[in-house]
Scaffold this active site. Structure first.
Site: not given
Ligand code: ADP
Length: 486
Positions: A192, A266, A300, A397
Site C-alpha cells: 500500500k 523504519e 527520515c 521530528e
C-alpha cells in the site's frame, strides 16, 4: 523568466529549464492492482490526488476497503502456494532483473510522474529516486538464488504473504526497497503506497503485469490509513514491513503484538550533523544543505540538528546563510530547482507550526530571502540558531527544511547531546581526523553514520534505526533477514 538571488553583491541568475511532461500519459482514474489485473474497488469508492506544486487535481484513485484488502491478500496467498513458493530461485531472479530493466527503460517517465505526485525536484527524482529503485531490483535479483551463501549452514525459508506500507517521501524507491527483497526471498506481496503519492507504485504495477510475473505475486492497493490498518490486521498476512511515522509505527506494533506476524519498522529520525573545527568547512556546508534542505527535508534521515564546534560556529553559520541564498525554491519541474513543494497541506501546516512556535519563543531565526511561488505548498529554508537541547524543535521530528543549530566544545559533550533524542536513524560527522570518525561511529546511537559526506545510499548497504526510529534493516544482506524464516 530569470530567477535572481543576491547577497553581499553576489548574483545568481538562472534561465528556467523545465522538464517536459508532454510524453506522460496519466489516466483520469486509477484502479487497484490485484491478481495481475487492474480492477475496480469493491468499495466502489475513489479519492482525488493533487499536484502539491500547483494544487491541480492529478487523478481519482481507488480506495481499497476491507473486501478489497481481502481480495489482494487472497490473491497473494494463492500465488504463494501455487507458483512462487515452488519456483526455482534462479527463475525468481529473472523476473527481478526484468523489473529492474523495465524501470530503467521508463526512467524518464517515472521521474516526471514522481515529481508531479510528490513535489520533489525533478533533479532528485531523475538522479536519485528512480535509478536507485532500479538498482535495488538488480541487487536483490542477484541474491535470489544465493540465499544459502548469504546464510551459510542455515536453512532459510520464505515467510508467505507480506503486507508492506510505505510513506510519501520516496514512493517508488520505498516500493523497491520493500518489494525486491521480499520477492527474492520467495514471498508474495500486498503493497500500500501513501494516499498522496500512489502513482509510481501503480506505474510499477504496469511493469509487473507486463514482465509476466505470475498474477498475485505482487498486488498494489491504494487508500488511507484505514486500508493500511486492514492489511496489518488481516489474519492471513505473515509479515508487515512499514515505513512511516513513529506514531503509526507504534500503532502497528500494538496491532501485531501477540500474533505470529513478523514485523519490521523504519520510522522517524532526528539526525545529528556534527562539524568539528578541523573539518573542511565548505564541504561541510554543502553536506548540511544536502542533508536538510534538498528534498524539502522530507527524508527520515535528514540532518536536522546541527552541532558545530564553538570556535568555528560564526564562520560556519555565516557560510551556511550565504549558501542558502543561492538555493532555488520553486517549480519541481525546473531542473534548476533545489527545493520543491512540500508534499501535502497537513505537512506544510505542521512545519509552519514549528516555525511559528520557535519564533514566538524568541529563538534566533534565519530564513532565505527568496520569494515563494504564489501557488502551491512551499516553505523557505529555515535556521534556528542557539536552540536549547530540551526545545521541541530539537527533540521532535519536523520533516521539513528546518535546521536547528547548537554549539559544543568537547567530543564527549557532543556525543551526549547527539544521543539525547528518542530517535536513532542516522548521523553525519565532519572532521579531518579518522580517529574521531571511528570513535563517533561507535558511540553514536544511529543506524547509519556518514563521515565527510551525507545522504549516500547504495543497495548493498543496510539502512535502519535504533530506539524509536524502528528495527530491522533494509538494503544489503541484512535486508534479506526480515523476509526469511531461519
Ligand atoms: P507520514 O507522516 O509519512 O505520512 P504515516 O505514518 O502517517 O507517515 O503514513 C505512512 C503510511 O502508513 C501511509 O501509507 C499511510 O496511509 C499508512 N497508515 C496511516 N495510518 C495507518 C494505520 N493506522 N495502520 C496502517 N497504516 C497506516
Amino acid at each position: 523568466m530569470n530567477k535572481e538571488n543576491s547577497i553581499n553583491n553576489f548574483n545568481w541568475s538562472y534561465a528556467t529549464a523545465l522538464e517536459s511532461s508532454d510524453h506522460i500519459k496519466l489516466q483520469e482514474r486509477y484502479e487497484l492492482f490485484i491478481n495481475g489485473k487492474f480492477v475496480k474497488p469493491l468499495s466502489k469508492k475513489y479519492y482525488e490526488t493533487q499536484n502539491p506544486a500547483s494544487g491541480k487535481k492529478i487523478a481519482n484513485i481507488a480506495l481499497a476497503g476491507e473486501l478489497d484488502v481481502n481480495a489482494a491478500v487472497n490473491g497473494a496467498r494463492q500465488a504463494y502456494n501455487k507458483t512462487w513458493k515452488k519456483m526455482p530461485a534462479k527463475e525468481r531472479a529473472v523476473y527481478l532483473f526484468r523489473i529492474a530493466r523495465m524501470i530503467q527503460e521508463r526512467a524518464r517517465e517515472f521521474a516526471v510522474i514522481e515529481s508531479l505526485d510528490t513535489g520533489k525536484p525533478i533533479r532528485e527524482s531523475r538522479d536519485f529516486d528512480i535509478p536507485l529503485a532500479a538498482n535495488h531490483f538488480f541487487y536483490y535479483a542477484g541474491w535470489a538464488d544465493k540465499l544459502d551463501y548469504a546464510f551459510p549452514n542455515r536453512k532459510v525459508n520464505s515467510l508467505g504473504v507480506v503486507g508492506q506500507i510505505i510513506p510519501w517521501n520516496f514512493p517508488l524507491l520505498m516500493a523497491a526497497w520493500k518489494i525486491a527483497p521480499a520477492l527474492a526471498c520467495g514471498n508474495t506481496v500486498v503493497l500500500k503506497p501513501a494516499e498522496t503519492t500512489p502513482l509510481t507504485a501503480l506505474k510499477l504495477a504496469e511493469i509487473i503485469r507486463d514482465c509476466g510475473l505470475p498474477p498475485g505475486v505482487v498486488n498494489i492497493i491504494t487508500g488511507f490509513g484505514q486500508t493500511g490498518a486492514a492489511l496489518v490486521n488481516h489474519p492471513d498476512v505473515n509479515k508487515i514491513a512499514f515505513t512511516g511515522s513513529t506514531e503509526v509505527g507504534k500503532l502497528i506494533q500494538h496491532a501485531t503484538a501477540g500474533t505470529n506476524k513478523k514485523l519490521s519498522l523504519e520510522l522517524g529520525g532526528k539526525a545529528a550533523h556534527i562539524v568539528f573545527a578541523d573539518a573542511a568547512i565548505n564541504q561541510a556546508v554543502e553536506g548540511i544543505v544536502n542533508g536538510i534542505f534538498f528534498n524539502q527535508g522530507h527524508v527520515c534521515c535528514a540532518g536536522s540538528r546541527l552541532f558545530v564546534q564553538e570556535t568555528i560556529a560564526d564562520e560556519l553559520i555565516s557560510k551556511l546563510k550565504f549558501r542558502m541564498e543561492s538555493l532555488l525554491v520553486g517549480d519541481p519541474m525546473d531542473k534548476n530547482t533545489d527545493i520543491g513543494a512540500i508534499n501535502n497541506k497537513v505537512q506544510l501546516d505542521k512545519i509552519n507550526e514549528f516555525i511559528k512556535t520557535g519564533i514566538a519563543e524568541g529563538i534566533e531565526v534565519h530564513q532565505s530571502s527568496c520569494d515563494l511561488p504564489k501557488k502551491g505548498l512551499y516553505c523557505k529554508p529555515t535556521l534556528f540558531i542557539g536552540v536549547a537541547q530540551s526545545n521541541r524543535l530539537v527533540q521532535e521530528e519536523i520533516f521539513g527544511p528546518v535546521l536547528t543549530i547548537q554549539t559544543f566544545r568537547t567530543i564527549e559533550e557532543v556525543i551526549e547531546k547527539a544521543n539525547n533524542t528518542n530517535y536513532g536513524l542516522s548521523a553525519g560527522v565532519w572532521t579531518d581526523k579518522g580517529a574521531k570518525i571511528l570513535q563517533l561511529s561507535a558511540k553514536l546511537k544511529a543506524g547509519v553514520v556518514w563521515a565527510n559526506t551525507y545522504n549516500k545510499f547504495d543497495p548493498a548497504s543496510p539502512f535502519g534505526g535504533f530506539k524509536e526510529s524502528g528495527f530491522g534493516r533494509e538494503g544489503g544482506v541484512h535486508g534479506l533477514i526480515p523476509y526469511l524464516n531461519f
